[in-house]
Design a protein around this motif. Structure first.
Motif, PDB file in Angstrom:
ATOM      1  N   ALA A 108       0.817  -1.211   0.000  1.00 25.79           N
ATOM      2  CA  ALA A 108       0.000   0.000   0.000  1.00 25.79           C
ATOM      3  C   ALA A 108       0.851   1.262   0.000  1.00 25.79           C
ATOM      4  CB  ALA A 108      -0.947  -0.002   1.202  1.00 25.79           C
ATOM      5  N   SER A 109       1.885   1.285   0.853  1.00 27.41           N
ATOM      6  CA  SER A 109       2.695   2.502   0.997  1.00 27.41           C
ATOM      7  C   SER A 109       3.806   2.600  -0.036  1.00 27.41           C
ATOM      8  CB  SER A 109       3.293   2.566   2.406  1.00 27.41           C
ATOM      9  OG  SER A 109       4.104   1.425   2.660  1.00 27.41           O
ATOM     10  N   ARG A 110       4.480   1.484  -0.317  1.00 27.26           N
ATOM     11  CA  ARG A 110       5.594   1.481  -1.270  1.00 27.26           C
ATOM     12  C   ARG A 110       5.491   0.253  -2.177  1.00 27.26           C
ATOM     13  NH1 ARG A 110      10.697   2.909   2.766  1.00 27.26           N
ATOM     14  NH2 ARG A 110       9.824   4.839   3.640  1.00 27.26           N
ATOM     15  N   PRO A 111       4.592   0.289  -3.142  1.00 21.30           N
ATOM     16  CA  PRO A 111       4.384  -0.896  -3.989  1.00 21.30           C
ATOM     17  C   PRO A 111       5.605  -1.272  -4.824  1.00 21.30           C
ATOM     18  CG  PRO A 111       3.190   1.006  -4.846  1.00 21.30           C
ATOM     19  CD  PRO A 111       3.684   1.393  -3.499  1.00 21.30           C
ATOM     20  N   ARG A 112       6.423  -0.280  -5.198  1.00 21.11           N
ATOM     21  CA  ARG A 112       7.607  -0.592  -5.993  1.00 21.11           C
ATOM     22  C   ARG A 112       8.590  -1.425  -5.189  1.00 21.11           C
ATOM     23  NH1 ARG A 112       8.622   2.326 -10.431  1.00 21.11           N
ATOM     24  NH2 ARG A 112      10.856   2.389 -10.016  1.00 21.11           N
ATOM     25  N   LYS A 113       8.687  -1.157  -3.896  1.00 23.78           N
ATOM     26  CA  LYS A 113       9.585  -1.925  -3.039  1.00 23.78           C
ATOM     27  C   LYS A 113       9.163  -3.394  -3.014  1.00 23.78           C
ATOM     28  CE  LYS A 113      11.035   0.168   0.658  1.00 23.78           C
ATOM     29  NZ  LYS A 113      12.517   0.288   0.532  1.00 23.78           N
ATOM     30  N   ALA A 114       7.874  -3.642  -2.917  1.00 21.32           N
ATOM     31  CA  ALA A 114       7.371  -5.017  -2.930  1.00 21.32           C
ATOM     32  C   ALA A 114       7.628  -5.673  -4.284  1.00 21.32           C
ATOM     33  CB  ALA A 114       5.881  -5.036  -2.600  1.00 21.32           C
ATOM     34  N   GLY A 115       7.402  -4.928  -5.360  1.00 18.81           N
ATOM     35  CA  GLY A 115       7.644  -5.479  -6.685  1.00 18.81           C
ATOM     36  C   GLY A 115       9.109  -5.797  -6.920  1.00 18.81           C
ATOM     37  N   ARG A 158      -0.739 -10.731  -7.995  1.00 14.65           N
ATOM     38  CA  ARG A 158      -1.163  -9.886  -6.884  1.00 14.65           C
ATOM     39  C   ARG A 158      -0.656  -8.459  -7.035  1.00 14.65           C
ATOM     40  NH1 ARG A 158       0.202 -11.248  -0.515  1.00 14.65           N
ATOM     41  NH2 ARG A 158      -0.587  -9.268   0.366  1.00 14.65           N
ATOM     42  N   LEU A 159       0.567  -8.311  -7.538  1.00 12.76           N
ATOM     43  CA  LEU A 159       1.175  -6.987  -7.675  1.00 12.76           C
ATOM     44  C   LEU A 159       0.996  -6.382  -9.059  1.00 12.76           C
ATOM     45  CD1 LEU A 159       4.537  -7.694  -5.790  1.00 12.76           C
ATOM     46  CD2 LEU A 159       2.574  -6.404  -4.928  1.00 12.76           C
ATOM     47  N   MET A 218      13.197   2.725 -13.060  1.00 12.88           N
ATOM     48  CA  MET A 218      13.388   1.275 -13.116  1.00 12.88           C
ATOM     49  C   MET A 218      12.068   0.575 -12.852  1.00 12.88           C
ATOM     50  SD  MET A 218      15.265  -1.434 -13.449  1.00 12.88           S
ATOM     51  CE  MET A 218      16.919  -0.783 -13.485  1.00 12.88           C
ATOM     52  N   THR A 219      11.828  -0.523 -13.565  1.00 10.55           N
ATOM     53  CA  THR A 219      10.618  -1.320 -13.368  1.00 10.55           C
ATOM     54  C   THR A 219      11.008  -2.693 -12.833  1.00 10.55           C
ATOM     55  OG1 THR A 219      10.654  -2.285 -15.593  1.00 10.55           O
ATOM     56  CG2 THR A 219       9.538  -0.151 -15.329  1.00 10.55           C
ATOM     57  N   PRO A 220      10.106  -3.356 -12.097  1.00 10.90           N
ATOM     58  CA  PRO A 220      10.401  -4.713 -11.633  1.00 10.90           C
ATOM     59  C   PRO A 220      10.705  -5.680 -12.776  1.00 10.90           C
ATOM     60  CG  PRO A 220       8.562  -3.802 -10.401  1.00 10.90           C
ATOM     61  CD  PRO A 220       8.857  -2.835 -11.498  1.00 10.90           C
ATOM     62  N   ARG A 221      10.075  -5.484 -13.929  1.00 17.88           N
ATOM     63  CA  ARG A 221      10.326  -6.388 -15.054  1.00 17.88           C
ATOM     64  C   ARG A 221      11.761  -6.248 -15.547  1.00 17.88           C
ATOM     65  NH1 ARG A 221      10.055  -6.469 -20.668  1.00 17.88           N
ATOM     66  NH2 ARG A 221       9.660  -4.228 -20.713  1.00 17.88           N
ATOM     67  N   HIS A 222      12.253  -5.016 -15.677  1.00 19.49           N
ATOM     68  CA  HIS A 222      13.648  -4.828 -16.078  1.00 19.49           C
ATOM     69  C   HIS A 222      14.589  -5.410 -15.035  1.00 19.49           C
ATOM     70  CE1 HIS A 222      12.149  -2.120 -19.181  1.00 19.49           C
ATOM     71  NE2 HIS A 222      13.376  -2.028 -19.670  1.00 19.49           N
ATOM     72  N   LEU A 223      14.276  -5.187 -13.759  1.00 24.10           N
ATOM     73  CA  LEU A 223      15.130  -5.722 -12.704  1.00 24.10           C
ATOM     74  C   LEU A 223      15.181  -7.242 -12.759  1.00 24.10           C
ATOM     75  CD1 LEU A 223      16.818  -5.132 -10.131  1.00 24.10           C
ATOM     76  CD2 LEU A 223      14.698  -5.437  -8.829  1.00 24.10           C
ATOM     77  N   VAL A 270      15.558  -2.886  -3.470  1.00 25.37           N
ATOM     78  CA  VAL A 270      14.614  -2.910  -2.349  1.00 25.37           C
ATOM     79  C   VAL A 270      14.911  -1.776  -1.372  1.00 25.37           C
ATOM     80  CG1 VAL A 270      13.832  -4.259  -0.362  1.00 25.37           C
ATOM     81  CG2 VAL A 270      14.164  -5.378  -2.566  1.00 25.37           C
ATOM     82  N   ALA A 271      16.186  -1.500  -1.128  1.00 24.50           N
ATOM     83  CA  ALA A 271      16.553  -0.446  -0.187  1.00 24.50           C
ATOM     84  C   ALA A 271      16.174   0.939  -0.698  1.00 24.50           C
ATOM     85  CB  ALA A 271      18.048  -0.512   0.094  1.00 24.50           C
ATOM     86  N   ARG A 272      16.212   1.133  -2.005  1.00 23.19           N
ATOM     87  CA  ARG A 272      15.989   2.462  -2.565  1.00 23.19           C
ATOM     88  C   ARG A 272      14.664   2.594  -3.302  1.00 23.19           C
ATOM     89  NH1 ARG A 272      21.335   4.170  -5.789  1.00 23.19           N
ATOM     90  NH2 ARG A 272      20.307   6.200  -5.603  1.00 23.19           N
ATOM     91  N   GLY A 273      13.920   1.493  -3.435  1.00 22.09           N
ATOM     92  CA  GLY A 273      12.705   1.519  -4.232  1.00 22.09           C
ATOM     93  C   GLY A 273      11.606   2.385  -3.614  1.00 22.09           C
TER      94      GLY A 273
END
Length: 614
Positions: free
Chosen positions: A509-516, A539-540, A582-587, A611-614
């Protein structure tokens, strides 16, 4: 020098006529030499097939009756111009020669050298680079059989910063390695592309070392441009002089003309340098601010130095050339130009030795965040500030805090000092600064609330073993747990899906990119079951199966275990100035390809950083 050249030429012509015009001395030549006796005619040789009969025409002037000419005069092509030197139609006049610089005269007379080093010392260009394989570089032949068009396109696309600090470090190592050129690509062109990519990502010092691995005689326009940008970005203006003197005709822009004048000044040709600078200003080849800065720089050579006033009033833009010269001559930039500098200038401030130390320290966290300087290097800068007597206590405040982070008596005091450096926003550049002090902190449940930041700080310097000491303190599903799940080097089992689910519940909810990024990193490292990857992706709202030309290329390079090509393509996929690009798919594709190519350490660090900076 020009007058000396012209005097020598005219003196030589005068010398040939002075013997005929001089009078007075007695003629001591014996009569027998002055009036030789008549000679008997020689028999005419019989012509043969190999030896034609002599011509009936005399070999020299026959009116003198002095007999056969020993050295025949060359045939001039016309009887009216016998013995006369013919110059090209566009050859400069005597007045034009007097106005030329020595370099221009050498160019006209064809006296410019083609090589700047002896033949025995010249180096081949087939394999250019500064890091050999045994020194940590990539294998030299790893790109030799790759298509030149693919590698060239990837290098041209690497024209800016990389979002990941560890991605930057990886790409820098690949570009600086001692490599053979790809198939169908000229080695000098390959070196130029790599040097330009290094400079564009803020690695001017590495790019400068790379171009210095190529002899000046091998330079073309592309390598000259790349080298010029590299030298300027590090404030090393004079470093470009050998190539500028050797290939003065490769460029004709204003900055190149000013560089030529500066080089002349530091070779002792002060008058020539001043004329070139005045001509550049008078003809409008360069703007006034550029000429004035160049005059100030050239004046430091000694001879002919004079006061030069620098006026910034009409200057609307700042260029790398102006920035480098201003730093070199100690000229302060106006507030309106210095207030909103691009990050590239901030990194140049760290690399240029002439920049004031306090300014270098202030901008060092940007360079550290990008990956240009290491944790040890930024600590050294702060240590220099702490030891300097030129600054007061207020200006040394951050250096004092860093010192407390290392030497305070209690762990609590050291952690408090680190918190002060990180700030409420957990500045990533400051995390690089505290990497080794965080590693020295004892593991304790009392510090569990700061475990995620401490672990992230240690991982900026690759201290994964130190970070893993906190594994028994962190709670499953927390950010600290996620960082360790990605960073641990000896992972052979998959990660518990329940802990991943807890992490997603906390941050979706707060940082969806970090979860992705966590799901993408674990999937790329092979630490999630395929069913779990599919469930978490749904889910994401992630799609790791969507393909592109880039994803196919980097996946294929990973399958072939070509680490160099994977590193370059990974750099293309991480182009950008923030993690928002950056996107989770590229990562996912980057981490999986790096892991497959044998670069698992880099894959783990990039995933944890995301994850630390997402």
């Amino acid at each position: 020098m020009k007058r000396a050249v012209l005097f020598a030429a005219t003196a030589g012509l005068a010398l040939t006529s002075s013997l005929a015009l001089a009078g007075g001395p007695e003629d001591l030549l014996p009569d027998i030499f002055r009036d030789p006796p008549p000679q008997q005619p020689s028999p005419t040789p019989t012509p043969t097939a190999d030896r034609p009969a002599p011509s009936s025409q005399p070999a020299g002037p026959s009116s003198s009756g002095s007999g056969e000419v020993v050295q025949p005069l060359p045939d001039s092509g016309s009887s009216g111009s016998a013995g006369r030197l013919t110059l090209p139609a566009d050859f400069p006049s005597l007045a034009e020669l007097e106005q030329m610089d020595p370099d221009e005269i050498n160019e006209v007379l064809g006296l410019r050298p083609k090589f700047d080093i002896p033949a025995a010392a010249r180096r081949a260009v087939e394999r250019v680079g500064i890091i050999a394989n045994v020194e940590g570089g990539f294998p030299s032949g790893s790109l030799r059989n790759q298509p030149g068009a693919l590698v060239g396109a990837a290098l041209q696309a690497s024209n800016g910063p990389v979002v990941s600090r560890w991605g930057h470090i990886l790409l820098r190592r690949a570009l600086a390695s001692r490599l053979y050129a790809p198939e169908g690509m000229n080695p000098v062109a390959f070196a130029a592309l790599r040097a330009q990519a290094l400079t564009d990502m803020g690695e001017g010092a590495v790019a400068r070392a790379l171009v210095q691995d190529v002899d000046g005689s091998e330079y073309n326009r592309a390598l000259t441009d790349a080298a010029f940008d590299a030298y300027v970005s590090t404030g090393d203006i004079l470093g470009m002089c050998p190539v500028a003197r050797l290939h003065g005709d490769l460029r004709d822009d204003g900055e190149w003309e000013l560089l030529q004048a500066i080089c002349s000044a530091y070779l002792g040709e002060a008058r020539s340098a001043d004329r070139r600078l005045q001509r550049a200003y008078g003809t409008g080849v360069a703007e006034e601010i550029d000429v004035r800065l160049a005059q100030r720089y050239a004046g430091a050579a000694g001879e002919g130095s004079r006061a030069v006033n620098i006026e910034w009033g009409n200057v609307e833009t700042l260029t790398p050339w102006r920035f480098a010269l201003a730093r070199a001559v100690g000229e302060d930039l106006p507030e309106e130009l210095a207030s909103d500098l691009d990050t590239g200038y901030a990194i140049s401030d760290v690399l240029i030795p002439a920049t004031p130390l306090l300014r270098r320290v202030e901008e060092s966290q940007t360079a550290a965040e990008r990956g240009v300087i290491s944790s040890a290097a930024i600590v050294d800068l702060y240590s220099q500030l702490w030891a300097s007597d030129r600054y007061d206590a207020a200006e040394k405040n951050l250096a004092a805090q860093l010192r407390e982070a290392y030497v305070a008596e209690t762990p609590q005091e050291r952690l408090a000092a680190m918190r002060g450096l990180w700030g409420e926003q957990r500045d990533y550049g400051r995390m690089v600064l505290t990497a080794y002090s965080a590693a020295r902190l004892p593991v304790s449940e009392d510090f569990a609330d700061d475990a995620a930041t401490l672990i992230a700080s240690m991982l900026t310097a690759g201290l994964d073993r130190n970070a893993l000491r906190w594994a028994d303190v962190v709670s499953d599903g927390s950010e600290a747990w996620a960082l360790l799940a990605l960073a641990r080097p000896d992972a052979s089992d998959t990660v518990d899906s329940g802990s991943v689910d807890s992490f997603i519940d906390e941050f979706d909810a707060s940082r969806p990119r970090k979860a992705g990024f966590l799901v993408a990193g674990l999937a790329g490292l092979g630490r999630l079951d395929s069913d779990d990857v599919e469930d978490f992706s749904d889910r994401l709202g992630l799609n790791f199966t969507r393909r592109s030309a880039w994803s196919e290329k980097i996946e294929r390079a990973g399958q072939l275990r070509n680490a160099t090509l994977v590193a370059i393509l990974a750099g293309v996929g991480m182009q950008g100035d923030s993690w928002e690009r950056m996107t989770p798919r590229h990562l996912f594709h980057i981490v999986r390809a790096l892991n497959a190519a044998g670069l698992s350490a880099e894959a783990r660090m990039i995933a944890a950083e995301a994850v630390a900076r997402g």
